[in-house]
Design an enzyme around this catalytic site. Structure first.
Site, short mmCIF file in Angstrom:
data_model
loop_
_atom_site.label_atom_id
_atom_site.label_comp_id
_atom_site.label_asym_id
_atom_site.label_seq_id
_atom_site.Cartn_x
_atom_site.Cartn_y
_atom_site.Cartn_z
CB SER A 130 19.76 -5.06 31.83
OG SER A 130 20.74 -4.60 31.12
NE ARG A 146 19.05 -8.79 23.47
CZ ARG A 146 18.63 -8.20 24.49
NH1 ARG A 146 18.77 -8.49 25.64
NH2 ARG A 146 17.63 -7.24 24.18
CE LYS A 154 13.27 0.01 30.74
NZ LYS A 154 13.39 -0.34 29.38
CG HIS A 187 24.93 -4.27 27.56
ND1 HIS A 187 24.52 -4.40 28.78
CD2 HIS A 187 23.93 -3.84 26.79
CE1 HIS A 187 23.09 -4.12 28.77
NE2 HIS A 187 22.89 -3.95 27.50
P1 ADP Z 1 17.52 -0.35 25.45
O1 ADP Z 1 16.69 -0.23 26.60
O2 ADP Z 1 17.76 0.70 24.65
O3 ADP Z 1 17.08 -1.59 24.70
P2 ADP Z 1 19.67 -1.86 26.60
O4 ADP Z 1 20.78 -1.66 27.41
O5 ADP Z 1 18.82 -3.00 27.12
O6 ADP Z 1 18.97 -0.61 26.04
O7 ADP Z 1 20.32 -2.45 25.40
C1 ADP Z 1 21.35 -1.63 24.61
C2 ADP Z 1 21.53 -2.08 23.36
O8 ADP Z 1 22.40 -3.30 23.72
C3 ADP Z 1 20.39 -2.74 22.56
O9 ADP Z 1 20.74 -2.67 21.21
C4 ADP Z 1 20.23 -4.24 22.88
O10 ADP Z 1 19.72 -5.21 21.76
C5 ADP Z 1 21.73 -4.46 22.97
N1 ADP Z 1 21.85 -5.60 23.87
C6 ADP Z 1 21.44 -5.86 25.33
N2 ADP Z 1 21.75 -6.94 25.48
C7 ADP Z 1 22.42 -7.55 24.85
C8 ADP Z 1 23.42 -8.81 24.51
N3 ADP Z 1 23.20 -9.78 25.49
N4 ADP Z 1 23.92 -9.07 23.45
C9 ADP Z 1 24.08 -8.27 22.39
N5 ADP Z 1 23.39 -7.11 22.60
C10 ADP Z 1 22.79 -6.77 23.66
#
Ligand code: ADP
Length: 165
Positions: free
Chosen positions: A135, A97, A48, A24
């Site tokens: 995450s 990703r 969740k 992130h």
């Molecule tokens: P959500 O539950 O909305 O997917 P996340 O916190 O998991 O929320 O992710 C928010 C955004 O960040 C999404 O667009 C996700 O694809 C992106 N993201 C999460 N991890 C990574 C990473 N390692 N590299 C690039 N983008 C990421």
């Protein structure tokens, strides 16, 4: 040449951020570089059960984004497009990703465009080192006590350790 002042481009980067990872952060760094303002927006309405509550997620994000003066952390409820409009944003930033992210992101971006055609979704790719990082995976590994270095910021690592000790 128009005499109008260039418009400030505000982007919203929405997500669960439960917790914020270095993936992130990589995206936030890239976004802060090209947009005038970047609002990292935590979604409150998670289906969740989150590991960290919204307040904890906000504290971690504020700590790790402190050095960027054009990055702000916020929380939102309800429709993302309503929130983006209220914040005068013209861009939604999302990360891709791997191919596995694409289908869901495409569906969401298309639906958001249907709701508000004036707001563009912009996808960015993280550095290769973060292309497998999520995450969910971080939480699973931390729960089992084996979180390797370099996946999450130190402040998050400490919180994870405290949760599972
Ligand atoms: P959500 O539950 O909305 O997917 P996340 O916190 O998991 O929320 O992710 C928010 C955004 O960040 C999404 O667009 C996700 O694809 C992106 N993201 C999460 N991890 C990574 C990473 N390692 N590299 C690039 N983008 C990421």
């Amino acid at each position: 040449m128009g005499s109008e002042k260039a418009k400030e481009v505000v982007a919203v980067y929405p997500g669960s951020f439960d917790p914020v990872t270095n993936g992130h952060l990589d995206l936030i760094a890239r976004g802060a570089e090209i947009f005038d303002r970047l609002i990292v927006a935590i979604t409150r309405n998670l289906e969740k059960d989150p590991l960290f509550d919204v307040k904890e997620r906000m504290e971690m994000l504020e700590t790790v984004t402190f050095d960027w003066k054009n990055v702000e952390v916020d929380v939102f409820d309800g429709l993302l497009m309503d929130y983006a409009r209220a914040r005068s944003a013209s861009v939604i930033l999302r990360g891709i990703r791997a191919v596995s992210d694409y289908e869901y992101e495409l569906q969401m971006a298309m639906m958001n465009r249907k709701i508000e055609p004036r707001i563009e979704t912009v996808f960015m790719l993280p550095g290769e080192a973060y292309s497998y990082l999520s995450s969910r995976m971080v939480k699973e590994i931390a729960r089992l006590g084996g979180l390797p270095k370099g996946l999450v910021p130190t402040a998050v690592e400490e919180r994870l350790r405290a949760k599972f000790s």
